[in-house]
Design a protein around this motif. Structure first.
Motif: not given
Length: 273
Positions: A237-238, A230-231, A233-234, A243, A246-250
């Motif tokens: 995306d960033g 999942e990290a 994927r984020i 960006d 790029i933060c896993t937990h904004p």
């Protein structure tokens, strides 16, 4: 957006340090799924061979280069191997990192130096060996440095790691400014994970100075951690958006950054926020 739609952004190889497990391995798998050839670097040849086998079994292109990021000659050899195999590097991920636990005055000097040499020097060596080569290429590329929410806030008992990640965050911001001046075709991102399930605490050797903190943090990641997939994927995306942050937990980032901004603006002493 499906993988086929990313083929245009997959020009050039992806070089990933710390690719033998956790976030690095997940980023490598996702890069390969997007059609990018990958160059996997890690101190453990065994780990990156296992990751490479999974990628090639799925039809991807993976090169393994055992690398000690703390050694500039080793990182230079990684760059030489990457460019010998591939015409260009489109993505450099300076991801290798190690953890340390314990109060500052308890840390053995060798442990302090190991954290600094891997986390800070490792990122610097990647920049030094790859950015001039990437800058000589007029095509677009990107450097992503794995920092941490530990480089935004401050936590007692994790001083060496926190110091290293604050330094790496500053290094990444400086690189962003310098590339904008010298190599505007190179984008720069700080990948800022919070709780992600990786081996980082599994690889911390139990010791008197680390105490029960090792078991505590291992449990925290097992119970609360986001998966590395999942990290990744984020992460992409960033990258696709271009960006810087790029933060896993904004939400965690916003809380820590907001509190730190308040402490600095009001000249307050550190606290637990």
């Amino acid at each position: 957006m499906g993988d086929a739609q990313h083929q245009g952004s997959a020009e050039g190889a992806a070089v990933i340090t710390g690719a033998g497990s956790g976030i690095g391995a997940a980023v490598a798998r996702r890069a390969a799924a997007r059609g990018m050839p990958v160059v996997l670097a890690d101190l453990s040849a065994e780990r990156i061979e296992a990751v490479a086998t999974a990628i090639t079994d799925a039809g991807g292109d993976a090169l393994t280069v055992p690398t000690d990021v703390a050694d500039p000659d080793s990182v230079e050899a990684l760059a030489e191997a990457a460019y010998a195999r591939h015409e260009r590097v489109g993505l450099l991920v300076n991801n290798a990192g190690v953890e340390s636990l314990g109060s500052l005055w308890e840390l053995p000097v060798d442990e302090w130096r190991r954290v600094m040499s891997v986390n800070i020097d490792g990122a610097f060596h990647g920049i030094r060996s790859f950015v001039p080569r990437m800058g000589a290429d007029p095509g677009p590329s990107r450097v992503v440095v794995t920092t941490s929410v530990g480089g935004i806030g401050t936590l007692a008992g994790m001083g060496a790691y926190g110091v290293s990640k604050h330094a790496v965050q500053q290094m990444t911001e400086t690189l962003h400014l310098e590339c904008a001046q010298a190599f505007p075709q190179i984008g720069v991102s700080a990948f800022v994970p919070a709780h992600v399930t990786t081996r980082i605490f599994e690889d911390v050797a139990p010791s008197a100075h680390a105490g029960a903190a090792v078991d505590h943090w291992r449990t925290q990641l097992r119970q609360k951690g986001m998966t590395a997939d999942e990290a990744a994927r984020i992460f992409f995306d960033g990258v696709d958006r271009g960006d810087f942050w790029i933060c896993t937990h904004p939400d965690v980032y916003s809380r820590l950054a907001g509190r730190r901004a308040q402490l600095l603006a009001e000249a307050l002493p550190p606290d637990y926020g």
